[in-house]
Design an enzyme around this catalytic site. Sequence first.
Site, mmCIF file in Angstrom:
data_model
loop_
_atom_site.group_PDB
_atom_site.id
_atom_site.type_symbol
_atom_site.label_atom_id
_atom_site.label_comp_id
_atom_site.label_asym_id
_atom_site.label_seq_id
_atom_site.Cartn_x
_atom_site.Cartn_y
_atom_site.Cartn_z
ATOM 1 N N TYR A 1 0.851 -1.183 0.000
ATOM 2 C CA TYR A 1 0.000 0.000 0.000
ATOM 3 C C TYR A 1 0.893 1.241 0.000
ATOM 4 C CZ TYR A 1 -4.736 1.660 -0.029
ATOM 5 O OH TYR A 1 -5.938 2.200 -0.439
ATOM 6 N N LEU A 2 1.793 1.234 -0.968
ATOM 7 C CA LEU A 2 2.876 2.222 -0.984
ATOM 8 C C LEU A 2 2.346 3.650 -1.116
ATOM 9 C CD1 LEU A 2 5.483 0.450 -3.329
ATOM 10 C CD2 LEU A 2 5.155 0.189 -0.866
ATOM 11 N N HIS B 1 7.048 5.664 1.334
ATOM 12 C CA HIS B 1 7.801 4.536 0.772
ATOM 13 C C HIS B 1 8.561 4.979 -0.478
ATOM 14 C CE1 HIS B 1 4.243 2.347 2.634
ATOM 15 N NE2 HIS B 1 5.268 1.783 3.250
ATOM 16 N N GLY C 1 12.035 3.934 7.182
ATOM 17 C CA GLY C 1 11.513 5.256 7.544
ATOM 18 C C GLY C 1 11.664 5.506 9.039
ATOM 19 N N LYS D 1 2.782 10.407 6.867
ATOM 20 C CA LYS D 1 2.189 9.471 5.899
ATOM 21 C C LYS D 1 2.238 8.070 6.472
ATOM 22 C CE LYS D 1 2.604 12.235 1.960
ATOM 23 N NZ LYS D 1 1.588 12.505 0.957
#
Length: 293
Positions: free
Chosen positions: A35-36, A40, A150, A187
């Site tokens: 679910y980039l 990402h 991340g 995000k």
Amino acid sequence: MKILQQLNDIKATRALIKEWHQAGYSIGFVPTMGYLHEGHQSLITRAAAENDKVIVSVFVNPLQFGPEEDYGSYPRDLKGDQQRAAQAGADLLFAPTVAQMYPEGFETFVTAYGVTDKLEGATRPGHFRGVTTVVAKLFNILQPQRAYFGQKDAQQVAVIRQMVRDLNMPVTIIPCPIIREADGLAKSSRNTYLTAAEYQAALSLSQSLKLAETLIQTDNIVAVEQLKKAMTACFSSIPLARIDYIKIVDPISLEELAVITDSCLILLAVYIGKTRLIDNLLIEGRGYTKKEE
Ligand code: PAF
């Protein structure tokens, strides 16, 4: 745009990687649960700038979800992931099935101690054992020189670094900055769970971090309890929000601080409705004077 190959078979993937190693290519790896989003993609773009080949894995890892967590409903969109990974510069999308990663008889786990027993580890028992086990397997299969994570999952970065150090894994861990919406929300694939009202409530996470930053850097407040109280107050008028934790820790050891004397990492986990969101902010040290409260 590069041609993106997609493989799920472990043997075929290893054969391709052997070819890449023989050709002398460096390999950068971005592990994901799919679910980039732009977060990402920023990791993939960085990996593409620093390596000859980039592999993105898409695997929703059942081992890292607790029984009451969202494994079943975690958003999945492999077609969209292919497009976004290609756009950002990936060469290979590795998307194995659960049966391929954990075949019948799978009984070996990787556990990091110490750094895993606080923060996310305290709220989500077994979570980091699932993360370290799957990441160790992915490193073994894909054999990257560099892996990109991340910083939103700051504790995950610390845990992976410890695993790599302790087990002498030949891979360099590269933490990358948090990517935010224009309104400040970090995000996350889980943002898709939020209703419009919940989305507005979720903005309080980054707002409370910004407030703490101002209190530290402008008002020179260094007492952690005082900072936590101010952050907690940001949520008091938001009925949709329920704080799981707010912590201010040493950025390396993740040990909780009482007073900020140098750099610190402020982390929080908050339920917005049923969705649990995390966020954090690193404050770089600048030799704060200790102020007695
Ligand atoms: O950060 C994630 O998405 C996951 O924890 C990871 C590193 C892909 C392991 O499943």
